[in-house]
Design an enzyme around this catalytic site. Sequence first.
Site, mmCIF file in Angstrom:
data_model
loop_
_atom_site.group_PDB
_atom_site.id
_atom_site.type_symbol
_atom_site.label_atom_id
_atom_site.label_comp_id
_atom_site.label_asym_id
_atom_site.label_seq_id
_atom_site.Cartn_x
_atom_site.Cartn_y
_atom_site.Cartn_z
ATOM 1 N N GLY A 199 0.845 -1.190 0.000
ATOM 2 C CA GLY A 199 0.000 0.000 0.000
ATOM 3 C C GLY A 199 0.876 1.234 0.000
ATOM 4 O O GLY A 199 2.062 1.158 0.336
ATOM 5 N N GLN A 217 3.133 9.929 1.420
ATOM 6 C CA GLN A 217 4.452 9.271 1.484
ATOM 7 C C GLN A 217 5.354 9.662 0.316
ATOM 8 O O GLN A 217 6.560 9.468 0.367
ATOM 9 C CB GLN A 217 4.304 7.745 1.548
ATOM 10 C CG GLN A 217 3.715 7.262 2.869
ATOM 11 C CD GLN A 217 3.562 5.767 2.892
ATOM 12 O OE1 GLN A 217 2.599 5.234 2.365
ATOM 13 N NE2 GLN A 217 4.512 5.070 3.499
ATOM 14 N N CYS A 223 6.077 -0.279 7.389
ATOM 15 C CA CYS A 223 5.705 0.933 6.654
ATOM 16 C C CYS A 223 6.890 1.317 5.780
ATOM 17 O O CYS A 223 8.039 1.294 6.245
ATOM 18 C CB CYS A 223 5.378 2.067 7.625
ATOM 19 S SG CYS A 223 4.883 3.595 6.805
ATOM 20 N N LEU A 224 6.617 1.686 4.538
ATOM 21 C CA LEU A 224 7.702 2.062 3.618
ATOM 22 C C LEU A 224 8.449 3.300 4.111
ATOM 23 O O LEU A 224 9.593 3.516 3.718
ATOM 24 C CB LEU A 224 7.146 2.289 2.210
ATOM 25 C CG LEU A 224 6.617 1.019 1.529
ATOM 26 C CD1 LEU A 224 5.924 1.373 0.216
ATOM 27 C CD2 LEU A 224 7.738 0.017 1.294
ATOM 28 N N HIS A 245 -4.213 1.366 8.100
ATOM 29 C CA HIS A 245 -2.847 1.926 8.118
ATOM 30 C C HIS A 245 -2.739 3.102 7.140
ATOM 31 O O HIS A 245 -2.185 4.154 7.471
ATOM 32 C CB HIS A 245 -1.869 0.797 7.749
ATOM 33 C CG HIS A 245 -0.436 1.198 7.572
ATOM 34 N ND1 HIS A 245 0.571 0.761 8.396
ATOM 35 C CD2 HIS A 245 0.175 1.987 6.641
ATOM 36 C CE1 HIS A 245 1.726 1.265 7.998
ATOM 37 N NE2 HIS A 245 1.520 2.013 6.922
ATOM 38 N N GLU A 246 -3.298 2.935 5.947
ATOM 39 C CA GLU A 246 -3.188 3.986 4.915
ATOM 40 C C GLU A 246 -4.027 5.212 5.273
ATOM 41 O O GLU A 246 -3.590 6.352 5.071
ATOM 42 C CB GLU A 246 -3.603 3.451 3.542
ATOM 43 C CG GLU A 246 -2.815 2.259 3.027
ATOM 44 C CD GLU A 246 -1.320 2.436 3.020
ATOM 45 O OE1 GLU A 246 -0.830 3.585 3.076
ATOM 46 O OE2 GLU A 246 -0.620 1.406 3.002
ATOM 47 N N HIS A 289 -2.328 7.421 7.535
ATOM 48 C CA HIS A 289 -1.363 8.319 6.879
ATOM 49 C C HIS A 289 -2.026 9.632 6.444
ATOM 50 O O HIS A 289 -1.413 10.696 6.509
ATOM 51 C CB HIS A 289 -0.765 7.664 5.631
ATOM 52 C CG HIS A 289 0.421 6.777 5.874
ATOM 53 N ND1 HIS A 289 1.593 7.233 6.428
ATOM 54 C CD2 HIS A 289 0.619 5.456 5.612
ATOM 55 C CE1 HIS A 289 2.465 6.224 6.484
ATOM 56 N NE2 HIS A 289 1.897 5.126 6.005
#
Length: 172
Positions: free
Chosen positions: A46, A51, A94-95, A136-137, A140
Amino acid sequence: MAILPILIAPDARLKVISRPVDTVDDGIRALMDNMLATMYAAPGVGLAAIQVNVPKRIIVMDLAREDEKPQPRFFVNPEIVWYSEEQTVFSEGCLSFPEFFDDVERASSVRVRYLDYHGKPREEAAEDLFAVCIQHEIDHLEGVLFVDHLSRLKRDAILRKLQKARRLSVGA
Ligand code: GNR
Ligand code: NI
């Protein structure tokens, strides 16, 4: 399509609250295509627009396994309209926190309302990894990171390690 640089924590830009998209037009679709390419290249399951330093309420996702054909999904202005009372714990990454994973407790299932790639309103149930990932997204989009769900001790330890890794890599 372009691969965009992903912001790495600690970075104040990751704490910005993203703004809703007015119209899902070709510019937004081009951004979503670039986000998808960036997510696949990372690789991740995702990615939220913030990000890649774009504070718009846009998420891309693909939860297909490697042996399955790709299943790209696009969520514009997503909103969770229902949360299960049941909670589950999942070891999240997480990226923007490369190589860190920790347990986060979230609702086991949710219902999400959003606009799709074509700007069409949709509503969908999410369970399992889909439920974890969409929560999670959407976090963000509010400037909330998975480490914000951990104890301050764990969060600070992770952020300090990332800060140190950055110092070593840029020599700052
Ligand atoms: O690629 C990702 N994997 C992942 C694993 C467990 C829980 C959440 C995620 S999302 C993450 C990509 C990312 O950082 N999205 O914002
Ligand atoms: Ni993330």
